[in-house]
Motif scaffolding. Structure first.
Motif, PDB file in Angstrom:
ATOM      1  N   VAL A  38      -8.625   2.248   3.728  1.00 51.86           N
ATOM      2  CA  VAL A  38      -7.351   1.949   4.363  1.00 51.86           C
ATOM      3  C   VAL A  38      -7.303   0.448   4.649  1.00 51.86           C
ATOM      4  O   VAL A  38      -8.251  -0.114   5.209  1.00 51.86           O
ATOM      5  CB  VAL A  38      -7.195   2.748   5.672  1.00 51.86           C
ATOM      6  CG1 VAL A  38      -5.960   2.295   6.445  1.00 51.86           C
ATOM      7  CG2 VAL A  38      -7.131   4.237   5.373  1.00 51.86           C
ATOM      8  N   GLN A 120      -1.831  -0.174   6.128  1.00 50.81           N
ATOM      9  CA  GLN A 120      -1.313   0.256   4.826  1.00 50.81           C
ATOM     10  C   GLN A 120       0.136  -0.190   4.594  1.00 50.81           C
ATOM     11  O   GLN A 120       0.847   0.399   3.778  1.00 50.81           O
ATOM     12  CB  GLN A 120      -1.402   1.784   4.678  1.00 50.81           C
ATOM     13  CG  GLN A 120      -2.821   2.318   4.529  1.00 50.81           C
ATOM     14  CD  GLN A 120      -3.444   2.027   3.178  1.00 50.81           C
ATOM     15  OE1 GLN A 120      -4.076   0.998   2.990  1.00 50.81           O
ATOM     16  NE2 GLN A 120      -3.274   2.925   2.243  1.00 50.81           N
ATOM     17  N   THR A 140      -3.110   7.655   8.836  1.00 48.30           N
ATOM     18  CA  THR A 140      -2.557   7.137   7.586  1.00 48.30           C
ATOM     19  C   THR A 140      -2.894   8.027   6.408  1.00 48.30           C
ATOM     20  O   THR A 140      -3.883   8.770   6.421  1.00 48.30           O
ATOM     21  CB  THR A 140      -3.065   5.702   7.320  1.00 48.30           C
ATOM     22  OG1 THR A 140      -2.281   5.104   6.302  1.00 48.30           O
ATOM     23  CG2 THR A 140      -4.525   5.706   6.880  1.00 48.30           C
ATOM     24  N   ARG A 142      -4.246   8.637   2.713  1.00 48.52           N
ATOM     25  CA  ARG A 142      -5.217   8.003   1.825  1.00 48.52           C
ATOM     26  C   ARG A 142      -5.024   8.475   0.399  1.00 48.52           C
ATOM     27  O   ARG A 142      -4.648   9.623   0.151  1.00 48.52           O
ATOM     28  CB  ARG A 142      -6.645   8.318   2.275  1.00 48.52           C
ATOM     29  CG  ARG A 142      -7.002   7.755   3.624  1.00 48.52           C
ATOM     30  CD  ARG A 142      -8.358   8.247   4.060  1.00 48.52           C
ATOM     31  NE  ARG A 142      -9.419   7.754   3.184  1.00 48.52           N
ATOM     32  CZ  ARG A 142     -10.663   8.240   3.203  1.00 48.52           C
ATOM     33  NH1 ARG A 142     -10.977   9.222   4.018  1.00 48.52           N
ATOM     34  NH2 ARG A 142     -11.578   7.723   2.389  1.00 48.52           N
ATOM     35  N   GLN A 254       4.533  -1.594   1.004  1.00 47.85           N
ATOM     36  CA  GLN A 254       3.603  -0.534   1.329  1.00 47.85           C
ATOM     37  C   GLN A 254       2.399  -0.620   0.400  1.00 47.85           C
ATOM     38  O   GLN A 254       2.538  -0.903  -0.794  1.00 47.85           O
ATOM     39  CB  GLN A 254       4.274   0.837   1.201  1.00 47.85           C
ATOM     40  CG  GLN A 254       5.376   1.061   2.214  1.00 47.85           C
ATOM     41  CD  GLN A 254       5.956   2.465   2.141  1.00 47.85           C
ATOM     42  OE1 GLN A 254       5.688   3.216   1.205  1.00 47.85           O
ATOM     43  NE2 GLN A 254       6.754   2.837   3.125  1.00 47.85           N
TER      44      GLN A 254
END
Length: 267
Positions: A38, A120, A140, A142, A254
């Motif tokens: 991340v 991220q 987040t 992955r 992103q």
């Protein structure tokens, strides 16, 4: 007007590396089987009174103090909009201020501030809020890390050549850029003026260079990518203190996948 635009906020793991002495690095088999790291970005300034606390938290994250269950790639960008307060951050760049402003727009924020953490490219929090930081990382999404092999060479004392070959391991439908960051840790500064006057400031994972390796679009997960780029180096460059991060960034900023390399010793 600057005081209305900029805010300096108080409080409201280890990195994944592959390393070989011959200058060629790739993912281990174990790393390939699990989700990729991340990317955690810190926007900071030595001219901000509360940034040193965030920098300390960032360094602890890099040391593995929080026993995270997932690898992280840490990148610290020192912005320049606090320089007018009496101390010019030696690592500050307008390029990093521009990057942070892009996140302000992409994340629909009201203002730009330090210290700020972006995870991220999808979530953000105040940089010295430990609970919020760990929550952002844990929640987040992955994806697999790229399966790049990296070769590092010094064609001249003032430059570093990076060659990357491998598959992204994630499909890219819309346009994206493969970015490469060169960062340095173990930096110490005696701050003689400004908000942190008479303090000794320690900074890790400080991004010194950020370049686009290439742009990709409509690429399958297995399609191979092979590209090269050259970084200009700075006085006092020490490969033992530096690393290279590779990440895929969409047009909306992103980050979809990433991979981290330590530079070979005595490069």
């Amino acid at each position: 007007m600057a005081h209305r635009l900029f805010s300096c906020f108080g409080k409201r793991s280890s990195s994944s590396h592959s390393k070989h002495e011959n200058g060629i690095a790739d993912l281990s088999a174990q790393e390939e089987r699990r989700g990729g790291p991340v990317v955690v970005e810190l926007f900071s300034s030595q001219g901000c009174a509360t940034s040193p606390e965030a920098e300390m938290l960032f360094s602890r994250l890099g040391r593995g103090d929080f026993n995270l269950e997932l690898p992280v790639i840490l990148l610290a960008y020192h912005v320049d909009y606090w320089d007018y307060m009496g101390w010019k951050d030696p690592f500050g760049k307008s390029q990093w201020t521009v990057r942070q402003k892009a996140y302000v727009q992409a994340l629909n924020l009201d203002s730009i501030f330090t210290p700020q953490i972006v995870v991220q490219g999808r979530a953000q929090c105040v940089g010295n809020d430990q609970d919020a930081l760990l929550s952002c990382i844990a929640s987040t999404t992955r994806v697999p890390a790229p399966a790049f092999q990296a070769t590092f060479k010094r064609p001249t004392p003032e430059s570093l050549k990076v060659s990357l070959t491998g598959a992204l391991r994630t499909k890219v439908d819309q346009g994206a850029n493969i970015m490469v960051a060169l960062y340095e840790s173990g930096l110490v500064t005696n701050c003689t003026n400004g908000a942190n006057k008479d303090r000794v400031l320690a900074n890790d994972f400080v991004v010194k260079r950020l370049e686009k390796l290439c742009s990709v679009k409509d690429i399958s997960a297995k399609k191979a990518v092979s590209e090269k780029l050259k970084f200009s180096l700075w006085e006092g460059f020490n490969s033992n203190k530096c690393g290279v991060a590779v990440f895929v960034e969409t047009t909306t900023h992103q980050i979809s996948s990433s991979q981290n390399f330590q530079l070979p010793d005595n490069l």
